[in-house]
Motif scaffolding. Structure first.
Motif, PDB file in Angstrom:
ATOM      1  N   GLY A  81       0.826  -1.204   0.000  1.00  0.00           N
ATOM      2  CA  GLY A  81       0.000   0.000   0.000  1.00  0.00           C
ATOM      3  C   GLY A  81       0.855   1.247   0.000  1.00  0.00           C
ATOM      4  N   HIS A  82       1.913   1.218  -0.833  1.00  0.00           N
ATOM      5  CA  HIS A  82       2.755   2.404  -0.963  1.00  0.00           C
ATOM      6  C   HIS A  82       2.808   2.790  -2.433  1.00  0.00           C
ATOM      7  CE1 HIS A  82       5.805  -0.809  -1.716  1.00  0.00           C
ATOM      8  NE2 HIS A  82       5.323  -1.323  -0.617  1.00  0.00           N
ATOM      9  N   ARG A  83       2.858   4.087  -2.654  1.00  0.00           N
ATOM     10  CA  ARG A  83       2.690   4.651  -3.989  1.00  0.00           C
ATOM     11  C   ARG A  83       4.019   4.725  -4.750  1.00  0.00           C
ATOM     12  NH1 ARG A  83       2.134   9.370  -6.769  1.00  0.00           N
ATOM     13  NH2 ARG A  83       0.332   9.471  -8.161  1.00  0.00           N
ATOM     14  N   THR A  84       4.676   3.553  -4.811  1.00  0.00           N
ATOM     15  CA  THR A  84       5.955   3.490  -5.504  1.00  0.00           C
ATOM     16  C   THR A  84       5.761   2.934  -6.908  1.00  0.00           C
ATOM     17  OG1 THR A  84       6.238   1.382  -4.364  1.00  0.00           O
ATOM     18  CG2 THR A  84       7.393   3.266  -3.450  1.00  0.00           C
ATOM     19  N   CYS A  85       6.771   3.111  -7.759  1.00  0.00           N
ATOM     20  CA  CYS A  85       6.696   2.618  -9.139  1.00  0.00           C
ATOM     21  C   CYS A  85       6.589   1.107  -9.154  1.00  0.00           C
ATOM     22  CB  CYS A  85       7.962   2.992  -9.899  1.00  0.00           C
ATOM     23  SG  CYS A  85       8.150   4.742 -10.212  1.00  0.00           S
ATOM     24  N   GLN A  86       6.053   0.567 -10.235  1.00  0.00           N
ATOM     25  CA  GLN A  86       6.154  -0.878 -10.437  1.00  0.00           C
ATOM     26  C   GLN A  86       7.642  -1.230 -10.449  1.00  0.00           C
ATOM     27  OE1 GLN A  86       4.432  -1.122 -14.282  1.00  0.00           O
ATOM     28  NE2 GLN A  86       2.366  -1.524 -13.539  1.00  0.00           N
ATOM     29  N   GLY A  87       7.984  -2.296  -9.750  1.00  0.00           N
ATOM     30  CA  GLY A  87       9.375  -2.737  -9.796  1.00  0.00           C
ATOM     31  C   GLY A  87      10.356  -1.829  -9.079  1.00  0.00           C
ATOM     32  N   CYS A  88       9.866  -1.067  -8.130  1.00  0.00           N
ATOM     33  CA  CYS A  88      10.726  -0.113  -7.441  1.00  0.00           C
ATOM     34  C   CYS A  88      11.720  -0.825  -6.539  1.00  0.00           C
ATOM     35  CB  CYS A  88       9.875   0.846  -6.623  1.00  0.00           C
ATOM     36  SG  CYS A  88      10.844   1.954  -5.569  1.00  0.00           S
ATOM     37  N   LEU A  89      12.973  -0.755  -6.879  1.00  0.00           N
ATOM     38  CA  LEU A  89      13.955  -1.405  -6.028  1.00  0.00           C
ATOM     39  C   LEU A  89      14.552  -0.445  -5.005  1.00  0.00           C
ATOM     40  CD1 LEU A  89      13.632  -4.194  -7.096  1.00  0.00           C
ATOM     41  CD2 LEU A  89      16.119  -4.340  -7.282  1.00  0.00           C
ATOM     42  N   SER A  90      13.821   0.638  -4.727  1.00  0.00           N
ATOM     43  CA  SER A  90      14.111   1.420  -3.532  1.00  0.00           C
ATOM     44  C   SER A  90      13.093   1.076  -2.452  1.00  0.00           C
ATOM     45  CB  SER A  90      14.072   2.921  -3.838  1.00  0.00           C
ATOM     46  OG  SER A  90      15.046   3.256  -4.797  1.00  0.00           O
ATOM     47  N   THR A 150      -2.926  -0.787  -4.458  1.00  0.00           N
ATOM     48  CA  THR A 150      -2.145  -0.493  -5.666  1.00  0.00           C
ATOM     49  C   THR A 150      -2.515  -1.384  -6.839  1.00  0.00           C
ATOM     50  OG1 THR A 150      -0.447  -1.831  -4.562  1.00  0.00           O
ATOM     51  CG2 THR A 150      -0.168   0.532  -4.506  1.00  0.00           C
ATOM     52  N   SER A 151      -3.664  -2.017  -6.776  1.00  0.00           N
ATOM     53  CA  SER A 151      -4.037  -2.970  -7.823  1.00  0.00           C
ATOM     54  C   SER A 151      -4.295  -2.319  -9.180  1.00  0.00           C
ATOM     55  CB  SER A 151      -5.286  -3.745  -7.400  1.00  0.00           C
ATOM     56  OG  SER A 151      -6.319  -2.826  -7.077  1.00  0.00           O
ATOM     57  N   SER A 152      -4.680  -1.037  -9.184  1.00  0.00           N
ATOM     58  CA  SER A 152      -4.999  -0.435 -10.486  1.00  0.00           C
ATOM     59  C   SER A 152      -3.754  -0.030 -11.262  1.00  0.00           C
ATOM     60  CB  SER A 152      -5.935   0.757 -10.307  1.00  0.00           C
ATOM     61  OG  SER A 152      -5.221   1.886  -9.861  1.00  0.00           O
ATOM     62  N   ASP A 153      -2.571  -0.266 -10.692  1.00  0.00           N
ATOM     63  CA  ASP A 153      -1.332   0.006 -11.435  1.00  0.00           C
ATOM     64  C   ASP A 153      -1.116  -1.022 -12.530  1.00  0.00           C
ATOM     65  OD1 ASP A 153       0.771   0.930  -8.547  1.00  0.00           O
ATOM     66  OD2 ASP A 153      -1.053   1.810  -9.378  1.00  0.00           O
ATOM     67  N   THR A 204      -0.152   5.140   5.832  1.00  0.00           N
ATOM     68  CA  THR A 204       1.258   4.795   5.933  1.00  0.00           C
ATOM     69  C   THR A 204       1.417   3.316   5.634  1.00  0.00           C
ATOM     70  OG1 THR A 204       3.176   4.739   7.399  1.00  0.00           O
ATOM     71  CG2 THR A 204       1.048   4.302   8.410  1.00  0.00           C
ATOM     72  N   PRO A 205       2.573   2.884   5.118  1.00  0.00           N
ATOM     73  CA  PRO A 205       2.804   1.451   4.990  1.00  0.00           C
ATOM     74  C   PRO A 205       3.646   0.886   6.141  1.00  0.00           C
ATOM     75  CG  PRO A 205       4.430   2.586   3.696  1.00  0.00           C
ATOM     76  CD  PRO A 205       3.646   3.647   4.433  1.00  0.00           C
ATOM     77  N   TRP A 206       4.070   1.752   7.068  1.00  0.00           N
ATOM     78  CA  TRP A 206       5.009   1.306   8.102  1.00  0.00           C
ATOM     79  C   TRP A 206       4.286   0.658   9.275  1.00  0.00           C
ATOM     80  CZ3 TRP A 206      10.111   1.129   7.280  1.00  0.00           C
ATOM     81  CH2 TRP A 206      10.634   1.917   6.256  1.00  0.00           C
TER      82      TRP A 206
END
Lengths: 407, 390, 411
Positions: free
Chosen positions: B29-38, C277-280, B72-74
């Motif tokens: 539930g965090h707004r990171t890019c697909q495949g975010c390796l950060s 985040t499913s709609s990504d 938050t995802p934490w």
């Protein structure tokens, strides 16, 4: 001894000779501060030297971190505060400005950091004498700010600062403006109370469910978009409106325990009972101002002086009530505000705004003086009083005048 | 025997994926890019550290993408801090806890303090604060730098960690200049290790090799004192590649020798994983082109650019006294570490050294005073004080 | 349809749009065109399209402005985002549409990737919003898709008034920040708009813009024409489409919010309830639990913590949060144990966990799995769109002399 007698004798405590910075250090000791961070800049850093000595001698048990810059210095203290440590920090002039990002975020986080600002002129040029712009630069952000007149007030204001800052109805950082050189570097006789008295006045620092600790899982300050920031700021605004009440409560307690503090916490009135005109200002300029008042009174002048202590929260209702009794007020600004509405100083501009709605408004004249540590003498005060008197009489005088500038 | 307050939490190495703890302390539930390796290092770091942890997060992708008010995802306690403040936030948090524990105001127990920063906030703006934190050996803390080689959150700008020639919005190729980013990536973990000999643990890792990364986090947290871990994070947005290739690119960065994996533990430097094999001569470095040509941020490279990049990496491996770590050649006289590397920091004993972490002899009592002076120290501050007898 | 006036909603059903006019009725009002796209992958494409809308309107002396929806920034790979072009006959009308994050209602919504047609969740608290949430009465939803009208209407919600669905055959054109995918998609979309909504701009107007640009040659005109000719426009009646179950967001007031910007942490074992985040996703992984060797590589490498570990040591996927990045399919050591499948094959399933089906009836699960793979398997992607060459930064309408010189990089 009556309360008045106690007050006249400087209140309760042991008499010591010390500078304003050393006095603050004593209050830090008695407040049992847990963490402090130091970075050198004049003229505030005497306090950090004094605190270091207290720790070395075992008189204070606190973590003492020498930071590599003021930004870090203030961040260290902000974060120590978030985990429940009582902190003390300070700076002057451009050092304070170097910490500005940290200064900006601390009030929004509602962390009760107590800071001493050894007021000093901002660069450029590098100048080390007193000016008030450094501390004033955070006035819109939620910092509570007050100015002191002498070393005793340095001590007292520090204890008051912890009491007010940490009150859960407030939870804001508090800054104490201490005029560089005149208060930081001169020693006077002050009363230091004992630990028992201080413990009665100052409860332990308790963040409750805001404490950052593994037993209390929270996230503090996620980033927010336009849907949320208005509400977050409104919470801060509501809290800011509660500060005055808390200051009043704390002041009443302070007087009761320590036997000094003046009639009200927000300002001091000096010989204003039947005054027709007064001068107005903050900090150590009150001393030559009081000399002037006594001299002129001896000559039959109906003059007085009002010293503002708490600049934020600005005590608007009280200021209106007091100042509208006079025909004219001469505001002495030890600061500047280029390009402001009347090109006057910060205090002047604020006061004009505060008095705008009053039914009967005194004439307001402004004096910019004492910048960069230039002395403000009783003679200059005479000059300013004279202008103010003429304003009171309805004469045409310049609204803003710079005092003591060589042409 | 009572231990020094704020002692380090002891965490054993994980060693294999199967043995990795299953609990998550940074959740979906965090707004990171697909495949975010950060994002993955945030997860792995929290997983390795466990629940007795406080995390300070500087502004950057891992702040803005992860923690969106009011959510938050934490799972572990987390607090925002300023862009260049990882070092100072970690220090303040650790010092705050230590003071409270020593003074009996909170329970004395090991608590992990981790401050994370990106390459922008850490290697550039906050470098001084990180350095200061690493010199303050009395405090247990980990500074965790996630390096995606740009200021990513502001939509990709050049940082001190951006590779030579890479495209960012501050270094677009144009009609006059093809290569706008002409600085070579500065070597941060090596620099910090070389400059702070009293730190007990500094390492370089990547989430593409997750167990190694988690073990480095655990080693740092257990070492005691201030520590630093730097991880390379392939970034599909900034590097321009399809997200499914994130893990693969992380591995390629190592296999080409561009990004070395190592750790410096109590003064002993060792390569780990594939880098170790390369250093031992058991594996050839892949050509850098294999890595660079898979990323859109190098799409403008010509043969001469690939050649230059290769030369710099070759130079690093052939001429640096410790490839990827210490960038000098050394002509002698020889006092280079003998065949058996000696562990530092155990050789120099200091009576009653005030040291964070578990060491025999470092207990509460010791910190109360290391003896103090025999006679009064007088300075300006004391002159004229009636009580001091002047 | 339950809508209200809270942030993020369309106008209520009973409140007519713009002085009672439907989208196509009057040409002389301002028009707003939205491009909904996959963040980062289609950012430059969307910017290009917005710019061309304004340039085309300019041909008939109209003014225009493009808006990048600031709340989407910083954009993230795959997270749906929006950009807009607003055109108006004069300055005063245009000003009414400025100084805001997005237009209140859209004449045209262009969906550049049909896997967004089942709704988009761009940030926390707003939930999954329908693709056509702010469509103006009588407006047009243009979708690039090879799917039929019927398939799309299973996932696109109905409206209480008539509107049009324009389908431009094609697959989504996905690129990245630095190298533009110069595959003619921009031209085709523009042609499709000219065909389905000549009130926005006419074919002659957009063609004139393209011809003005020396850098663009005949193949661009051909692409423009193909879009124009191939788009199919369907009249959609009120009530036609999927059920609209979207609940407008209700944001708490400041007195309910905790002080000092504090949010409770996620509880152990749970996930962030306020943002899914499913709609990504454009594609989702499907697992063959029979061939899994339980190495846990997928579990450990997932940046979104989507894999569970069951008692059997198997790894079902939480599709509420899977972003479809494809890393798991890449790192899995067993061939075809994890296969990526186009996300629109799962309309029935939604974000449901399919592991219970496997546990209950292994054969049915495998049948289901094989059918999905058969219908929508996605092959592994290239590293980046190196097959095209046009600098993203300089854009389509400006000179990019090296654009066609593919030999240049090898000198």
């Amino acid at each position: 001894m009556t309360m008045q007698e106690t007050e006249e004798r400087g209140g309760r405590g042991t008499e010591k000779l010390m500078t304003g910075t050393q006095a603050v250090a004593q209050a830090v000791r008695l407040a049992d501060v847990d963490v402090t961070a130091a970075y050198p800049i004049r003229p505030y850093d005497g306090v950090m030297q004094a605190v270091a000595k207290l720790i070395a001698d075992g008189d204070l048990d606190a973590e003492y971190i020498v930071a590599e810059g003021e930004h870090s210095q203030f961040e260290i203290c902000k974060h120590a505060s978030a985990v429940g440590s009582r902190v003390f920090v300070g700076s002057s002039g451009v050092g304070w400005m170097y910490a500005m990002e940290s200064l900006a975020v601390t009030p929004s986080l509602r962390l009760p950091v107590v800071a001493m600002i050894g007021n000093r002129a901002l660069d450029d040029p590098g100048a080390f004498g007193v000016e008030h712009n450094d501390a004033m630069s955070v006035r819109d952000l939620g910092w509570q700010l007050n100015w002191v007149e002498n070393a005793q007030e340095c001590f007292d204001a520090t204890l008051m600062a912890y009491r007010v800052a940490e009150d859960s109805r407030v939870s804001f950082p508090v800054g104490i403006g201490v005029d560089g050189a005149f208060i930081t570097h001169s020693q006077t006789l002050i009363k230091i109370p004992d630990q028992e008295m201080v413990d009665e006045f100052l409860p332990p620092y308790d963040l409750g469910d805001r404490l950052l600790h593994p037993d209390n899982p929270i996230s503090i300050a996620p980033q927010a978009n336009e849907d949320w920031v208005m509400e977050i700021r409104k919470q801060t605004d509501d809290a800011a409106k509660r500060v005055k009440g808390v200051i009043q409560e704390a002041h009443d307690d302070f007087k009761r325990i320590f036997g000094r503090g003046g009639d009200n916490p927000f300002f001091e009135e000096y010989m204003t009972e039947d005054a027709e005109y007064v001068l107005f200002g903050m900090g150590s300029l009150s001393l030559p101002a009081k000399v002037m008042v006594r001299r002129l009174r001896d000559q039959g002048e109906k003059v007085g002086f009002v010293r503002l202590k708490w600049f934020r929260p600005f005590p608007t209702e009280e200021m209106v009530e007091v100042l509208t009794r006079f025909k004219a007020v001469g505001i002495v600004d030890r600061d500047y505000s280029y390009g402001s509405p009347k090109q006057g100083g910060v205090l002047f501009t604020d006061l004009r705004a505060a008095l705008y709605d009053a039914e009967v408004r005194p004439r307001l004249v402004n004096f910019i003086g004492g910048l960069g540590g230039r002395e403000l003498t009783p003679e200059m005060m005479d000059d300013m009083a004279d202008t103010t008197k003429r304003a009171a009489a309805g004469e045409d005088v310049p609204t803003v005048r710079w005092i003591g500038v060589r042409e | 025997m009572t231990m020094a307050p704020g002692r380090a939490l002891q965490l054993d190495p994980i060693k294999s994926i199967k043995k990795a703890p299953e609990e998550e302390y940074y959740q979906s539930g965090h707004r990171t890019c697909q495949g975010c390796l950060s994002a993955l290092p945030m997860r792995l770091m929290a997983k390795a550290a466990g629940p007795r942890t406080i995390v300070l997060g500087t502004t950057g992708c891992m702040y803005v993408a992860n923690t969106t008010y009011m959510s938050t995802p934490w799972v572990v306690p987390w607090m925002h801090t300023q862009l260049g403040a990882a070092g100072s936030a970690a220090l303040g948090t650790s010092a705050g806890l230590k003071a409270l524990m020593r003074k009996g105001k909170i329970k004395d127990e090991p608590i992990n303090v981790i401050a994370f920063c990106g390459d922008g906030g850490g290697a550039d703006m906050g470098l001084a604060a990180i350095s200061a934190a690493l010199t303050d050996v009395e405090y247990n803390l980990l500074i965790f730098l996630y390096d995606n080689e740009s200021y990513a959150n502001t939509d990709i700008q050049t940082s001190g960690q951006t590779p030579w020639g890479a495209v960012t919005t501050f270094s677009p190729p144009g009609k006059k200049h093809r290569i706008m980013q002409r600085r070579w990536k500065k070597n941060v973990p090596g620099m910090l290790a070389a400059g702070h000999p009293d730190t007990k643990y500094i390492a370089s890792g990547t989430p593409a090799i997750p167990v190694d990364m988690m073990d480095k986090v655990r080693a740092a947290l257990s070492a005691g004192g201030p520590t630093y871990v730097h991880v390379l994070d392939p970034c599909p947005k900034g590097w321009h590649y399809d997200p499914e290739h994130s893990t693969e690119l992380g591995k390629l960065a190592i296999e080409t020798g561009i990004y070395p994996l190592y750790e410096i533990k109590e003064g002993v430097c060792n390569f780990t994983g594939t880098t170790r094999q390369i250093a031992q001569g058991r594996r050839e470095r892949k050509p850098v082109r294999e890595y660079l040509e898979k990323q859109g941020r190098f799409a403008h490279f010509k043969n001469q650019d690939f050649a230059y990049f290769q030369k710099k990496i070759d130079e690093m491996w052939e001429q640096w006294i410790i490839p990827g770590v210490i960038a000098f050649s050394y002509g002698g006289p020889i006092n280079i570490t003998s065949e058996k590397a000696t562990v530092r920091n155990n050789n120099v004993e200091r009576d009653n050294a005030s040291w964070a972490g578990e060491r025999p002899g470092h207990a509460h009592e010791e910190l109360e005073g290391d003896g103090g002076l025999d006679r009064e120290w007088r300075d300006d501050n004391m002159m004229g004080d009636p009580s001091s007898g002047n | 349809m339950t809508t209200g006036r809270e942030a993020g909603d369309a106008l209520p059903a009973d409140q007519d749009t713009q002085q009672g006019h439907t989208s196509t009725e009057v040409r002389e009002e301002a028009k707003s065109v939205e491009f909904t796209y996959r963040g980062i992958f289609q950012k430059t494409l969307a910017a290009n399209l917005c710019k061309h809308v304004v340039m085309a309107a300019r041909k008939r002396e109209w003014l225009g402005s493009t808006i990048q929806r600031y709340s989407d920034s910083p954009e993230r790979n795959g997270i749906p985002a929006k950009q807009f072009a607003v055109i108006a006959p004069d300055t005063e009308t245009l000003e009414g549409h400025m100084a805001k994050y997005e237009p209140n209602e859209l004449d045209v919504i262009t969906c550049l990737d049909d896997t967004m047609a089942d709704g988009i969740e761009s940030w926390a608290w707003y939930g999954r919003q329908p693709i056509n949430v702010r469509l103006r009465r009588g407006g047009t939803l243009l979708v690039i898709s090879n799917r039929s009208k019927e398939e799309l209407l299973r996932i696109i919600p109905q409206k209480p008034w008539d509107w049009t669905l324009a389908i431009l055959p094609g697959t989504p054109s996905l690129a990245g920040l630095w190298v533009y995918r110069d595959d003619g998609t921009d031209m085709r979309v523009l042609g499709a708009i000219a065909s389905s909504r000549p009130d926005i701009f006419e074919m002659s107007e957009i063609e004139a813009v393209i011809r003005d640009d020396d850098a663009l040659g005949d193949d661009y005109i051909a692409a423009l024409k193909s879009g124009h000719d191939e788009v199919v426009v369907h009249e959609i009646k009120a009530g036609e489409g999927a059920e609209d179950t979207y609940e407008p967001v209700k944001l708490p007031g400041y007195k309910e919010m905790r002080e000092a910007i504090i949010v409770p942490a996620v509880k152990v074992g749970e996930k962030n309830p306020n943002y899914r985040t499913s709609s990504d996703r454009t594609m989702r992984p499907v697992v063959n639990f029979d061939t899994c060797i339980k190495c846990r590589q997928c579990w450990i490498d997932c940046p979104d913590e989507c894999f569970d570990i069951t008692d059997e040591e198997l790894h079902p996927i939480n599709y509420n949060y899977c972003t479809g990045c494809g890393i798991c399919a890449q790192v899995c050591p067993v061939e075809d144990c994890i296969v990526m499948v186009n996300d629109l094959e799962f309309v029935e399933e939604g974000d449901k966990d399919m592991f219970p089906l496997y546990k209950e009836d292994r054969d049915s699960y495998q049948e289901w799995r094989e059918e999905k793979i058969e219908k929508g398997r996605i092959q592994h992607h290239d590293y980046f769109n190196a097959d095209t060459w046009a600098w993203a930064g300089s854009g389509q309408a400006e000179n990019t002399p090296d654009r066609n010189d593919r030999t240049a990089r090898n000198s």
